[in-house]
Design a protein around this motif. Structure first.
Motif, PDB file in Angstrom:
ATOM      1  N   ALA A  86       0.640  -1.190  -0.128  1.00  0.00           N
ATOM      2  CA  ALA A  86       0.833   0.240  -0.152  1.00  0.00           C
ATOM      3  C   ALA A  86       1.124   1.414  -0.082  1.00  0.00           C
ATOM      4  O   ALA A  86       2.228   1.601   0.456  1.00  0.00           O
ATOM      5  N   ILE A  87       0.607   2.380  -0.910  1.00  0.00           N
ATOM      6  CA  ILE A  87       1.136   3.553  -0.792  1.00  0.00           C
ATOM      7  C   ILE A  87       0.220   4.485  -0.758  1.00  0.00           C
ATOM      8  O   ILE A  87      -0.390   4.635  -1.787  1.00  0.00           O
ATOM      9  N   ALA A  88       0.620   5.169   0.085  1.00  0.00           N
ATOM     10  CA  ALA A  88      -0.270   6.612   0.747  1.00  0.00           C
ATOM     11  C   ALA A  88      -0.045   7.532  -0.339  1.00  0.00           C
ATOM     12  O   ALA A  88       1.359   7.577   0.014  1.00  0.00           O
ATOM     13  N   LEU A  89      -0.608   8.660  -0.767  1.00  0.00           N
ATOM     14  CA  LEU A  89      -0.182   9.630  -1.518  1.00  0.00           C
ATOM     15  C   LEU A  89      -1.410  10.920  -0.979  1.00  0.00           C
ATOM     16  O   LEU A  89      -2.380  10.196  -0.979  1.00  0.00           O
ATOM     17  N   VAL A  90      -0.762  11.620  -0.480  1.00  0.00           N
ATOM     18  CA  VAL A  90      -1.404  12.576   0.053  1.00  0.00           C
ATOM     19  C   VAL A  90      -0.930  13.752  -0.563  1.00  0.00           C
ATOM     20  O   VAL A  90       0.132  14.150  -1.281  1.00  0.00           O
TER      21      VAL A  90
END
Length: 744
Positions: free
Chosen positions: A85-89
C-alpha cells in the motif's frame, strides 16, 4: 579466608575448573543471555508505545481554525503496487504560512512529490517501470527518516494546485477525535500477553542457574576439606552463580543491541519499529541487572537446601521431601474468586479484577504442576524398560523437569486463552467472502472523472464493465445511497430482468411514484428529483457494482430528466480479459495522472473489516511471541539435558556395562522429557480455555476455542522436546561406554 577471598575463589572455580566448567559457563551464559535479551525487549514496551503515540499525534490533522494560519487542503488516497500500500497525500496551500506535515521543511510545489525513505528505495529498485508513472509528480525530496509511523511506510506528499474539495486543515499534531474501545481492549490483552510471555523467562533463568549442581557440590566438598565453613561455602556458591549471571547479562545486552540495530528490517505484520523505539526504561534496566544475578544466587542456594557438604563428600537426602499442597491451589482459587463475580467494565475494579484473576490462574500452573507430576509418577508401575528408567528418574527428581515445563505451559495457557478470545472476536467482527474477487473498482470524482474512467477502460484487456454514478439523499433522517446506471449494468449487478431505460428500482417499499427527494452530489450541490414511475424491487447482487456501492435506490439515465449528473462520482467495475499479471498495475497507472480524483481498488478472495484485521494482527503478534519464548524454553531444555547427561555419565556407563542397550537409554530420555510435557499441555489447555471464558465476559461476546492455535503451540512444544532429546543422543552414546566408569 575473608569474604573478599571467598568471592574471588568462587570466581576462580567458575572459570578455572577445567573444560567442564567452561562448557557450563558458556551454556549458562547463552541461556541467561537469551532470557535477558527478551526481558530488555519487554522493558522497551513503554517506550515503543510512547514513541508510536507521539508519531501518530504528530501526523494527526487539526481541522479547527487557527487565527492567522492559512488553511491547507488535504486529501489522502491509497494505491497499491504488487501488494504494498502506498499513501498519496495531496496538499494544496492557500497561503505562505499553511501548515507543514511532519518530516518536511516546505510543501511540495505543484508537480512535485516528497517520498518516504522506503518508497524512494522501492522506486529506485523497480525494474518493471510500472511504479514511477504512479507518482503524480517529480520526486523533489525525502520525508525525514523517523517521522513516519512505521519505518517501512510508503508515503508520498503530492503538491497540487487544482484540488478544491479536500479536507481543510490548520495544523498537524492533535489527539484523535475518539478513542477506539476495541483497540483499547486489544491493547489490554496484548499487555496481559506481554506479562504471560515474560514471567516464564524468570523461571527459565532460575532453572539454568541450577546448572552444574553436582559438580559444584564436589568442588565445595574439596574446599570444605581445606577448612572452609558453611557460611564461606554460601559465599563461594554465590560468587560462582554471579559469574554465570554476569556473563549472561553481557551476552543478553549484546543480543539486544544486535536486534535493536536490525529492527527496521523486521516488519511485524503491518507494523514496524525504529531502533530508538527499542529503548528500555532505565529503572527497568536497573531492575533486570539486579534481579537476574539475585535470582541466580537465590536459586543456587535454594538448590542446596537438601544437600550437606562435608569435608569427605556430599550427603543428599535419599528421597526428596514430599511437596505440600495447602498453598499451591491458592492462586487458582483467588483467581476464580476474582473472575466469577461480574463487576462490570465501567469501573476500575471491574476492569482490574478479571485481569488479575486471569494472571493468577496462569500463576497457578507453576504452583500446581510439580505436585501433580510428583503424584502422577509416584503411582506408575511397570512398562517397558525405557519407560521404567524414565519413571524412576522422575520419581527421584521431578523438580527440574517440572520447573521448565511449568514455564512452557504458562506460555501455552496464556497464548491459548488470548488466541481463542481474539479468534472469537475475529469471527464476530467479521471477515466475509468477497464475491467481487477478480474485479477492479475504479472510483473517480471531480471535473476529470469522465476522463479518468475513459482512461481505465482504454487499458488493453479491460472487459466486463459495470459503470454507475453515485449520489445520496436524506430520507427520514437517514442518508440513502442513490445510483444511476444503464440497463446492462443494472441487470448484471442485480436480479432484475427486462430493464428499460426510464425504470427506477428501490429497496424501500415506501418509495413511490411522485415522491420528491433532494439529491446531493460530491460537490455538495443539491438538486430536486421526483420519482417518475413506480419503482421496481431492487435486489443487488454481492458480485455487482450495485452491491459494492450499497445503493438503495437505482435509476436509469432516462429517469433522471432535469438532473445534472456531471458532479456525481463515478465507479466502474472491470475485469482482466487477458490474464496479464500486471493488469491491475496498468489500470492504476492509467488513472495516476488524475491524482486525488481517481483511485483503484483490486479485490482478493477474502475481505475483512478493519477491526478483524487488527484482531488478526494482535493474534499473530502473540503467537509469534509465544513461539519465540518456546524457543527460549528449548534452549533451556537443551542446556539442562546436556548437563544432566554429563553429570550422569558414570550412571549411563554402568547401565550400558550391565547390558542395557543404548537405544533403551535413549528412549528413556524421551519418556523423561515427554511425560511432564504431556501433563503440562493438558493443564495449560484447560486453564487457557478458562482464561478465554474470562476474557469473553471482559470485552466481547464470542467464545471460540481456536483449536488451530492450540495445535500449533502444542506441536511446536512437542517438536522442541523431540529436537532437544535428539540433540543429546550423541553425548549419550559417548557416555554409554565402559570408559565412563574409569576414575582417577
Amino acid at each position: 579466608m575473608t569474604g573478599r577471598e571467598d568471592l574471588l575463589l568462587g570466581f576462580r572455580l567458575a572459570v578455572g575448573g577445567g573444560r567442564g566448567s567452561i562448557v557450563r559457563l558458556v551454556l549458562s551464559a547463552a541461556g541467561i543471555g537469551l532470557a535477558v535479551a527478551i526481558l530488555l525487549i519487554g522493558a522497551s514496551a513503554g517506550t515503543i508505545k510512547e514513541n508510536r503515540d507521539q508519531r501518530a499525534f504528530d501526523s494527526y490533522v487539526r481541522s479547527e481554525p487557527i487565527p492567522d494560519v492559512a488553511p491547507l487542503f488535504y486529501n489522502s488516497t491509497t494505491t497499491d503496487f504488487r501488494g504494498q500500500a502506498i499513501a498519496l497525500v495531496h496538499l494544496r496551500p492557500t497561503g505562505p504560512n499553511s501548515p507543514l506535515p511532519p518530516g518536511v521543511d516546505r510543501l511540495p510545489s505543484p508537480g512535485e512529490v516528497f517520498l518516504s525513505p522506503k518508497l524512494d528505495e522501492l522506486v529506485a529498485s523497480d525494474t518493471s517501470g510500472l511504479l514511477r508513472p504512479r507518482l503524480p509528480g517529480k520526486p523533489a525530496g525525502l520525508i525525514a527518516a523517523g517521522t513516519t509511523l512505521n519505518p517501512n511506510d510508503l508515503i508520498a506528499y503530492v503538491g497540487t494546485d487544482t484540488m478544491q474539495n479536500g479536507t481543510t486543515i490548520y495544523g498537524f499534531g492533535a489527539e484523535p477525535a475518539y478513542h477506539d474501545v476495541l483497540e483499547n481492549g486489544i491493547l489490554m490483552l496484548l499487555l496481559i500477553g506481554l506479562f504471560v510471555l515474560l514471567t516464564p523467562v524468570f523461571i527459565f533463568i532460575g532453572t539454568i542457574s541450577r546448572l552444574g549442581g553436582a559438580a559444584r557440590d564436589r568442588r565445595l566438598a574439596a574446599v570444605r576439606l581445606a577448612g572452609s565453613s558453611a557460611r564461606q561455602l554460601r559465599r563461594i556458591t554465590a560468587a560462582e552463580s554471579l559469574v554465570s549471571a554476569a556473563a549472561g547479562l553481557v551476552v543478553g545486552a549484546a543480543l539486544f543491541l544486535l536486534f535493536r540495530g536490525a529492527v527496521t528490517n523486521f516488519q511485524v505484520l503491518r507494523f514496524g519499529l525504529y531502533p530508538k523505539d527499542l529503548t528500555p526504561s532505565w529503572p527497568l534496566v536497573v531492575l533486570i541487572v539486579l534481579v537476574v544475578p539475585a535470582l541466580a544466587v537465590v536459586t543456587a542456594w535454594f538448590a542446596q537446601r537438601h544437600t550437606i557438604v562435608e569435608p569427605l563428600g556430599v550427603v543428599r537426602e535419599t528421597a526428596p521431601p514430599k511437596r505440600r499442597l495447602w498453598w499451591r491451589p491458592l492462586p487458582i482459587l483467588v483467581g476464580i474468586a476474582l473472575v466469577v463475580p461480574n463487576f462490570g467494565m465501567a469501573s476500575e475494579l471491574g476492569r482490574a479484577a478479571p485481569i488479575a484473576g486471569a494472571v493468577l490462574l496462569m500463576l497457578g500452573i507453576p504452583a500446581m504442576l510439580p505436585w501433580l507430576l510428583e503424584r502422577a509418577v509416584s503411582r506408575i508401575k511397570g512398562g517397558p524398560p525405557s519407560f521404567q528408567l524414565a519413571i524412576r528418574r522422575l520419581q527421584s527428581d521431578s523438580g527440574t523437569p517440572s520447573r521448565v515445563v511449568a514455564g512452557v505451559c504458562m506460555v501455552l495457557a496464556g497464548a491459548i486463552g488470548l488466541q481463542s478470545l481474539m479468534a472469537g472476536q475475529a469471527v464476530e467482527q467479521g471477515g466475509y467472502q468477497d464475491t467481487m474477487a477478480g474485479r477492479m473498482i475504479v472510483h473517480a470524482e471531480g471535473p476529470m472523472a469522465d476522463q479518468a474512467v475513459a482512461a481505465a477502460r482504454a487499458v488493453p484487456g479491460s472487459a466486463d464493465f459495470q459503470s454507475m454514478r453515485s449520489m445520496y439523499f436524506d430520507l427520514s433522517g437517514a442518508l440513502v445511497s442513490f445510483g444511476v446506471a444503464d440497463c446492462p449494468t443494472i441487470e448484471a449487478s442485480t436480479g432484475a430482468t427486462g430493464c428499460h431505460d426510464g425504470d427506477v428500482f428501490a429497496e424501500a417499499p415506501s418509495f413511490h411514484k411522485g415522491q420528491s427527494v433532494t439529491l446531493t452530489d460530491m460537490a455538495k450541490r443539491q438538486q430536486s428529483w421526483t420519482v417518475p414511475v413506480t419503482p421496481r424491487t431492487l435486489a443487488p447482487k454481492p458480485s455487482g457494482i450495485a452491491g459494492y456501492l450499497g445503493v438503495h435506490v437505482l435509476a436509469t439515465p432516462a429517469a433522471m430528466t432535469g438532473v445534472d449528473l456531471s458532479a456525481a462520482s463515478i465507479s466502474v467495475s472491470l475485469r482482466d480479459g487477458t490474464a496479464n499479471p500486471d493488469f491491475v498495475e496498468l489500470v492504476r497507472n492509467s488513472v495516476a495522472p488524475f491524482g486525488w480524483q481517481a483511485s483503484v481498488t483490486a479485490y482478493n478472495q477474502k475481505r475483512i473489516t478493519d477491526e478483524a484485521q487488527r484482531i488478526g494482527d494482535a493474534r499473530n503478534i502473540l503467537l509469534g511471541g509465544a513461539l519465540f519464548v518456546l524457543l527460549l524454553a528449548g534452549v533451556c531444555l537443551l542446556v539442562l539435558a546436556q548437563e544432566q547427561v554429563r553429570e550422569r555419565r558414570r550412571a549411563l556407563g554402568a547401565l550400558s556395562a550391565t547390558g542395557v542397550p543404548v537405544r533403551v537409554i535413549l528412549r528413556s530420555l524421551l519418556w523423561q522429557n515427554g511425560i511432564p510435557l504431556l501433563l503440562g499441555i493438558v493443564i495449560a489447555t484447560g486453564i487457557g480455555i478458562g482464561i478465554a471464558a474470562v476474557g469473553k465476559r471482559m470485552f466481547w461476546k464470542a467464545l471460540y476455542v481456536d483449536w488451530a492455535a492450540v495445535g500449533v503451540l502444542a506441536a511446536a512444544t512437542i517438536a522442541v522436546v523431540l529436537l532437544v532429546t535428539a540433540s543429546t543422543w550423541p553425548l549419550v552414546r559417548s557416555a554409554a561406554k565402559t570408559e565412563s566408569l574409569r576414575a582417577e
